[in-house]
Motif scaffolding. Structure first.
Motif, PDB file in Angstrom:
ATOM      1  N   ASN A 386      41.294  -5.923 -24.153  1.00 11.50           N
ATOM      2  CA  ASN A 386      41.631  -4.850 -23.207  1.00 11.50           C
ATOM      3  C   ASN A 386      41.116  -3.505 -23.741  1.00 11.50           C
ATOM      4  N   TYR A 387      41.456  -2.424 -23.037  1.00 10.38           N
ATOM      5  CA  TYR A 387      40.967  -1.102 -23.461  1.00 10.38           C
ATOM      6  C   TYR A 387      41.373  -0.814 -24.905  1.00 10.38           C
ATOM      7  N   HIS A 388      42.647  -1.125 -25.216  1.00  9.95           N
ATOM      8  CA  HIS A 388      43.161  -0.742 -26.527  1.00  9.95           C
ATOM      9  C   HIS A 388      42.452  -1.468 -27.659  1.00  9.95           C
ATOM     10  N   GLY A 410      34.969   7.763 -16.527  1.00  9.51           N
ATOM     11  CA  GLY A 410      35.684   6.622 -15.973  1.00  9.51           C
ATOM     12  C   GLY A 410      37.085   7.111 -15.674  1.00  9.51           C
ATOM     13  N   ALA A 411      37.989   6.222 -15.328  1.00  6.52           N
ATOM     14  CA  ALA A 411      39.388   6.636 -15.155  1.00  6.52           C
ATOM     15  C   ALA A 411      40.150   6.174 -16.391  1.00  6.52           C
ATOM     16  N   ASN A 412      40.441   4.871 -16.459  1.00  9.01           N
ATOM     17  CA  ASN A 412      41.112   4.346 -17.650  1.00  9.01           C
ATOM     18  C   ASN A 412      40.227   4.495 -18.884  1.00  9.01           C
ATOM     19  N   ALA A 413      38.933   4.238 -18.707  1.00  7.64           N
ATOM     20  CA  ALA A 413      38.007   4.354 -19.837  1.00  7.64           C
ATOM     21  C   ALA A 413      38.020   5.774 -20.401  1.00  7.64           C
ATOM     22  N   LEU A 414      38.255   6.752 -19.543  1.00  7.25           N
ATOM     23  CA  LEU A 414      38.322   8.153 -19.969  1.00  7.25           C
ATOM     24  C   LEU A 414      39.656   8.434 -20.661  1.00  7.25           C
ATOM     25  N   TRP A 435      36.166  18.903 -13.079  1.00  4.93           N
ATOM     26  CA  TRP A 435      36.209  18.216 -11.787  1.00  4.93           C
ATOM     27  C   TRP A 435      36.693  16.764 -11.892  1.00  4.93           C
ATOM     28  N   GLY A 436      36.641  16.225 -13.113  1.00  8.28           N
ATOM     29  CA  GLY A 436      36.873  14.784 -13.223  1.00  8.28           C
ATOM     30  C   GLY A 436      35.769  14.036 -12.509  1.00  8.28           C
ATOM     31  N   ILE A 437      34.537  14.508 -12.706  1.00 10.49           N
ATOM     32  CA  ILE A 437      33.399  13.990 -11.944  1.00 10.49           C
ATOM     33  C   ILE A 437      32.838  12.720 -12.594  1.00 10.49           C
ATOM     34  N   MET A 438      32.487  11.751 -11.779  1.00 11.11           N
ATOM     35  CA  MET A 438      31.756  10.581 -12.271  1.00 11.11           C
ATOM     36  C   MET A 438      30.263  10.858 -12.098  1.00 11.11           C
ATOM     37  N   GLY A 439      29.466  10.409 -13.042  1.00 12.65           N
ATOM     38  CA  GLY A 439      28.020  10.556 -12.906  1.00 12.65           C
ATOM     39  C   GLY A 439      27.396  11.417 -13.991  1.00 12.65           C
ATOM     40  N   GLU A 460      31.803   4.314 -21.169  1.00 12.67           N
ATOM     41  CA  GLU A 460      31.720   4.400 -19.710  1.00 12.67           C
ATOM     42  C   GLU A 460      32.537   3.316 -19.013  1.00 12.67           C
ATOM     43  N   GLY A 461      33.250   3.694 -17.958  1.00 10.90           N
ATOM     44  CA  GLY A 461      33.767   2.686 -17.050  1.00 10.90           C
ATOM     45  C   GLY A 461      32.583   2.070 -16.316  1.00 10.90           C
ATOM     46  N   ASP A 462      32.740   0.839 -15.824  1.00  8.82           N
ATOM     47  CA  ASP A 462      31.587   0.214 -15.152  1.00  8.82           C
ATOM     48  C   ASP A 462      31.235   0.949 -13.860  1.00  8.82           C
ATOM     49  N   SER A 463      32.247   1.491 -13.180  1.00 11.23           N
ATOM     50  CA  SER A 463      31.945   2.277 -11.986  1.00 11.23           C
ATOM     51  C   SER A 463      31.250   3.578 -12.377  1.00 11.23           C
ATOM     52  N   ALA A 464      31.807   4.274 -13.321  1.00 13.14           N
ATOM     53  CA  ALA A 464      31.246   5.564 -13.756  1.00 13.14           C
ATOM     54  C   ALA A 464      29.772   5.421 -14.137  1.00 13.14           C
ATOM     55  N   PHE A 465      29.461   4.372 -14.865  1.00 10.49           N
ATOM     56  CA  PHE A 465      28.087   4.153 -15.324  1.00 10.49           C
ATOM     57  C   PHE A 465      27.111   4.053 -14.154  1.00 10.49           C
ATOM     58  N   ASN A 488      33.654  -3.222 -18.891  1.00 14.78           N
ATOM     59  CA  ASN A 488      33.385  -3.988 -17.678  1.00 14.78           C
ATOM     60  C   ASN A 488      34.620  -4.772 -17.237  1.00 14.78           C
ATOM     61  N   ASN A 489      35.339  -4.188 -16.266  1.00 14.04           N
ATOM     62  CA  ASN A 489      36.495  -4.898 -15.697  1.00 14.04           C
ATOM     63  C   ASN A 489      36.275  -5.218 -14.220  1.00 14.04           C
ATOM     64  N   ASN A 490      34.999  -5.357 -13.864  1.00 14.65           N
ATOM     65  CA  ASN A 490      34.613  -5.856 -12.527  1.00 14.65           C
ATOM     66  C   ASN A 490      34.972  -4.939 -11.369  1.00 14.65           C
ATOM     67  N   GLY A 491      35.186  -3.648 -11.635  1.00 11.18           N
ATOM     68  CA  GLY A 491      35.467  -2.795 -10.480  1.00 11.18           C
ATOM     69  C   GLY A 491      35.863  -1.376 -10.822  1.00 11.18           C
ATOM     70  N   VAL A 492      36.109  -0.612  -9.767  1.00 13.09           N
ATOM     71  CA  VAL A 492      36.611   0.753  -9.893  1.00 13.09           C
ATOM     72  C   VAL A 492      38.083   0.637 -10.294  1.00 13.09           C
ATOM     73  N   TYR A 493      38.454   1.208 -11.402  1.00 11.76           N
ATOM     74  CA  TYR A 493      39.801   1.141 -12.003  1.00 11.76           C
ATOM     75  C   TYR A 493      40.096  -0.243 -12.582  1.00 11.76           C
ATOM     76  N   LYS A 494      39.935  -1.273 -11.782  1.00  8.75           N
ATOM     77  CA  LYS A 494      40.072  -2.655 -12.264  1.00  8.75           C
ATOM     78  C   LYS A 494      39.441  -3.587 -11.235  1.00  8.75           C
TER      79      LYS A 494
HETATM   80  C1  TPW Z   1      31.338  11.848  -8.004  1.00  6.83           C
HETATM   81  C2  TPW Z   1      36.334   8.968  -7.905  1.00  6.83           C
HETATM   82  C3  TPW Z   1      37.347   8.602 -10.219  1.00  6.83           C
HETATM   83  S1  TPW Z   1      37.316   7.540 -11.522  1.00  6.83           S
HETATM   84  C4  TPW Z   1      36.231   6.503 -10.760  1.00  6.83           C
HETATM   85  C5  TPW Z   1      35.902   6.966  -9.493  1.00  6.83           C
HETATM   86  C6  TPW Z   1      34.964   6.266  -8.579  1.00  6.83           C
HETATM   87  C7  TPW Z   1      35.727   5.267 -11.440  1.00  6.83           C
HETATM   88  C8  TPW Z   1      36.795   4.504 -12.179  1.00  6.83           C
HETATM   89  O1  TPW Z   1      36.347   3.241 -12.521  1.00  6.83           O
HETATM   90  P1  TPW Z   1      35.563   2.941 -13.844  1.00  6.83           P
HETATM   91  O2  TPW Z   1      36.642   3.182 -14.981  1.00  6.83           O
HETATM   92  O3  TPW Z   1      34.505   3.935 -14.077  1.00  6.83           O
HETATM   93  O4  TPW Z   1      35.109   1.545 -13.798  1.00  6.83           O
HETATM   94  P2  TPW Z   1      37.946   2.328 -15.317  1.00  6.83           P
HETATM   95  O5  TPW Z   1      37.999   2.307 -16.797  1.00  6.83           O
HETATM   96  O6  TPW Z   1      39.130   3.036 -14.752  1.00  6.83           O
HETATM   97  O7  TPW Z   1      37.786   0.964 -14.729  1.00  6.83           O
HETATM   98  N1  TPW Z   1      32.815  10.092  -7.103  1.00  6.83           N
HETATM   99  C9  TPW Z   1      32.642  11.104  -7.979  1.00  6.83           C
HETATM  100  N2  TPW Z   1      33.594  11.457  -8.844  1.00  6.83           N
HETATM  101  C10 TPW Z   1      34.783  10.814  -8.826  1.00  6.83           C
HETATM  102  N3  TPW Z   1      35.715  11.230  -9.681  1.00  6.83           N
HETATM  103  C11 TPW Z   1      35.015   9.738  -7.948  1.00  6.83           C
HETATM  104  C12 TPW Z   1      33.983   9.403  -7.093  1.00  6.83           C
HETATM  105  C13 TPW Z   1      36.548   8.201  -9.186  1.00  6.83           C
END
Ligand code: TPW
Ligand code: ADP
Length: 582
Positions: A386-388, A410-414, A435-439, A460-465, A488-494
Motif C-alpha cells: 500500500n502507500y505506506h 496525486g491525491a493520496n500519493a500527494l 491550486w492542487g493542480i494535476m499535471g 506520482e499518482g497514476d491519474s496525476a501522471f 498504480n492503483n488502477n484509477g483516480v483516487y483508487k
Molecule cells: C488539472 C482533480 C485531484 S487529485 C486527482 C484528480 C484527477 C488524481 C488522483 O488520483 P491519482 O492519485 O493521481 O491516481 P491517488 O494516489 O489518489 O490514486 N484536473 C486537474 N487538477 C485536479 N486537481 C483535478 C483534475 C484531481
C-alpha cells in the motif's frame, strides 16, 4: 559575376551585416539579462527564434505539450529567482501554455510566457488568420502583467519590463506577446545594440518599517504558545540561514507548508509537523512567513484553528494586500522575507525568552506518540503493497540522497508522500501547490533536472501522471536523471469504485483506469529503463539502482487498488449531494 553585380552583392552584404532583426534582439535581450534556457515547443512563427537561441548558446528544451514547458519554466523561476521562460506558437500553443502561466501566478513563481502571435490587422478585424486570437487580452486575467512589443526597437525595453514584472515584489507570471512581423523587422545593428536593457536590481530588497518589526516582536514576546508557519514564499526568498537562526534563537516550534519542507531539515527538533492539528488549534500567536491563509490553512479560522479561542497573527509578506485577506492580522510586516527576518533577528537581540516548557513539552509528547503510531503503520507489510509500505522504502532511499529533487502530485500519493518522505534541504520539494493542480509532474521534473543538474524523483499518482506522461520522451531525449514512480492503483483516487448504473455495465466506473496497466513499458519505448515492482524490497532496489544509474527510469509500483480514499484528505471539499433521488 560582373564587376557591378559583385559590388552590389558586397554592398548589400555589408548593409546586411550592419542590420539586426527582431529574432536577434529577442535572444540578445534575454541573454543580456543572464537568461540561458528556454522551455518551449516550436512552430510558426517561433521556430527560427528557437533555432537562433540554440545557435547563440542558449539551451532550448523542446517539449511535447506547452503546458509542461510552462510548468518547467515556472519551477525554474521558483528555484532561481530568475524568470523561467516558456516559448510557444500562437493561439492553441499559447492557450496550452496559459494554464501554466496562471498556475505560476497563483503560486507566486516568476515566469514569462513568450508567444508568437498572428497578424494584428487581421486578428483585430477577425478576418480569420492562421491561429487567430487576441492573445494579449486573453492572458491578462491570468498573468501578473501582460505586454505586447510592436516595434523592433522596443524589444530591449519590453523584455526588461517583463523580467522586472515577473520577479519584483510578489513574483508571478508575465505574458509577452511577439507578433510574427516583429521578428523579421530590421534595425540598424548599432541602434539595436544600444536598445538592449540590462535590468538593474531586478529583485530589489524591500525593508520593513521599524515600527512594524517592533509590533511583531512585542506580540511574539507576549505569546504563551507561539508557532511559526513557513510557506513556500519563505523557501523562495533564499534567506535560509537567517530563517533557521530565527527559528532556533526564538526556540519557537514551527510547521512547514508542503514546499517549505526541508527549509529546515524535517527531523529538526522544533518541527511540529507530527502534531500539526494540535499546534494549529492550541497556538495563541502564529507568525506566518511567506504563507497565505488560504484553503490550505483553513482560511485562518474555524475548528482547525481552535475556534472560538482567539488567535493572533503576525504575517511577513511582500504583498501588502495579502494582509487581512481572510482574518484580521495583528502585526503585519511588509517587506522581502530576507530583510524582514534579519530585522526581526536584530530586534530579538540575544536575550529573547524561549517559549514555556509547558508548551514545548506538550508538543514533544504528542509528537512522540504520533511518530510511534506512524512508525508502526509504516512497518507493516501488507500484500498487495500500500502507500505506506511503498513510501517507507522510498523514504529510506531518499534519506541517503538529501540533494535529490522530489516532485509530487496525486491525491493520496500527494498526502502520504508529504507526511512520510522527509526533506532535508531547501527548495527540493515541488508539488501540486496552491491550486492542487494535476499535471505539473513531468514539467516540474524536467525544469528541476535542467536547473539543478541533480536527480529528480517524481512521486506520482497514476491519474496525476497521465496529465503530462508524454514528456517521458522529452526526459529520454535530453537524457535527464528523472526517476518517475507511479503509484498504480488502477484509477483516480483508487481503482475499486463501482459503476453506479448496472444498465450500462459495459462502461467502466468514472474513476477507473485500465487494470494492471504497465506504465514501465511506456518509458522503454523511448529508451528509458522500466521497473515493475510489487513489494517494498523491490521498490527499494529499483529506486536505488535507478538513481545510481542517473538515467531516465520509471517504476510502476503496483499497490492495492482499494488503498486510496476519495480526494485524499480533501473529501470534505466535495459538494454534498442534497437529494437521494433525482
Ligand atoms: C488539472 C482533480 C485531484 S487529485 C486527482 C484528480 C484527477 C488524481 C488522483 O488520483 P491519482 O492519485 O493521481 O491516481 P491517488 O494516489 O489518489 O490514486 N484536473 C486537474 N487538477 C485536479 N486537481 C483535478 C483534475 C484531481
Ligand atoms: P504556501 O502555499 O506554502 O502556504 P503561499 O504560496 O500561500 O505559500 O504564500 C507565499 C507567500 O509568500 C505569498 O503571499 C507571497 O506574496 C509571499 N512571498 C513570495 N516571495 C516573497 C519574498 N521574497 N518576500 C516576502 N514575501 C514573499
Amino acid at each position: 559575376m560582373s564587376a557591378g553585380l559583385e559590388q552590389a552583392a558586397a554592398t548589400s552584404a555589408e548593409q546586411a551585416q550592419q542590420m539586426t532583426d527582431g529574432f536577434h534582439l529577442v535572444i540578445n535581450s534575454l541573454k543580456h539579462n543572464g537568461i540561458d534556457t528556454i522551455f518551449g515547443l516550436v512552430g510558426i512563427p517561433i521556430t527560427d527564434l528557437a533555432r537562433l537561441a540554440q545557435a547563440e548558446g542558449m539551451r532550448f528544451i523542446g517539449f511535447r505539450h506547452e503546458q509542461n514547458a510552462g510548468n518547467a519554466a515556472a519551477i525554474a523561476g521558483y528555484m532561481t529567482q530568475k524568470p523561467g521562460i516558456c516559448m510557444t506558437v500562437s493561439a492553441p500553443g499559447f492557450l496550452n501554455g496559459l494554464t501554466a502561466l496562471a498556475n505560476a501566478t497563483t503560486n507566486c513563481f516568476p515566469m514569462i510566457l513568450i508567444s508568437g502571435s498572428s497578424e494584428r490587422e487581421i486578428v483585430d478585424l477577425q478576418q480569420g488568420d492562421y491561429e487567430e486570437m487576441d492573445q494579449l487580452n486573453a492572458a491578462k486575467p491570468f498573468a501578473k502583467a501582460a505586454y505586447r512589443i510592436n516595434k523592433a526597437e522596443d524589444i530591449g525595453i519590453g523584455v526588461a519590463r517583463a523580467i522586472r514584472a515577473a520577479v519584483s515584489g510578489r513574483p508571478g507570471g508575465v505574458y509577452l506577446d511577439l507578433p510574427a512581423q516583429l521578428l523579421s523587422q530590421t534595425l540598424d545593428a548599432e541602434r539595436g545594440k544600444r536598445s538592449l536593457v540590462r535590468v538593474v536590481d531586478p529583485v530589489p530588497r524591500q525593508i520593513p518599517a521599524p515600527d512594524a518589526v517592533k509590533r511583531a516582536l512585542d506580540l511574539l514576546r507576549s505569546a504563551k504558545r507561539p508557532l511559526i508557519l513557513l510557506g513556500k514564499g519563505a523557501a523562495y526568498a533564499q534567506a535560509d540561514a537567517d530563517i533557521r537562526a530565527l527559528v532556533e534563537r526564538s526556540g519557537i516550534p514551527y510547521l512547514p507548508m508542503s514546499m517549505a519542507k526541508g527549509l529546515l531539515p524535517d527531523n529538526h527538533v522544533q518541527s511540529a509537523s507530527a502534531c500539526r492539528s494540535f499546534v494549529l488549534a492550541e497556538a495563541d500567536v502564529v507568525m506566518l512567513i511567506g504563507a497565505r491563509l488560504n484553503w490550505l490553512l483553513a482560511h485562518g479560522k474555524g475548528k482547525t484553528w481552535g475556534a472560538p479561542a482567539p488567535k493572533q497573527f503576525i504575517q511577513i509578506d511582500i504583498a501588502p494586500t495579502e494582509i487581512d485577506s481572510n482574518v484580521a492580522i495583528a502585526a503585519p510586516v511588509i517587506g522581502d522575507i530576507g530583510s524582514c527576518v534579519s530585522a526581526l533577528l536584530a530586534g530579538m537581540g540575544s536575550g529573547f525568552g524561549k517559549p514555556a516548557a509547558e508548551w514545548t513539552g506538550a508538543i514533544a509528547e504528542r509528537k512522540e506518540k504520533n511518530m510511534a503510531k506512524m512508525a508502526a503503520t509504516l512497518e507493516k507489510n501488507p500484500s498487495p503493497m500500500n502507500y505506506h509500505s511503498a513510501l517507507r522504502a522510498i523514504r529510506d532511499v531518499l534519506k541517503t540522497r538529501p540533494d535529490i529533487n522530489v516532485v509530487n502530485e496525486g491525491a493520496n500519493a500527494l498526502d502520504f508522500t508529504r507526511s512520510i518522505v522527509d526533506m532535508y534541504q531547501p527548495r527540493k520539494r515541488f508539488d501540486a501547490g496552491t491550486w492542487g493542480i494535476m499535471g505539473i509532474g513531468m514539467g516540474y521534473s524536467i525544469g528541476a533536472a535542467v536547473v539543478s543538474g541533480l536527480p529528480v524523483v517524481a512521486i506520482e499518482g497514476d491519474s496525476a501522471f497521465g496529465f503530462s506522461g508524454m514528456e517521458l520522451e522529452t526526459i529520454c531525449r535530453y537524457k535527464l536523471p528523472v526517476v518517475t514512480v507511479i503509484f498504480n492503483n488502477n484509477g483516480v483516487y483508487k481503482g475499486s469504485d463501482p459503476n453506479l448504473n448496472p444498465n450500462v455495465a459495459s462502461d467502466v466506473p468514472v474513476t477507473a483506469f485500465v487494470k494492471g496497466a504497465r506504465y514501465d513499458k511506456m518509458i522503454e519505448a523511448f529508451g528509458g529503463v522500466g521497473y515493475n515492482v510489487t513489494t517494498p524490497a523491490e521498490m527499494s532496489k529499483a529506486l536505488s539502482d535507478a538513481i545510481a544509474a542517473g538515467k531516465p527510469a520509471l517504476i510502476n509500483a503496483v499497490i492495492d487498488e482499494n488503498a486510496g480514499t476519495e480526494s485524499g484528505r480533501l473529501i470534505n471539499l466535495n459538494p454534498k449531494k442534497g437529494a437521494t433521488k433525482t
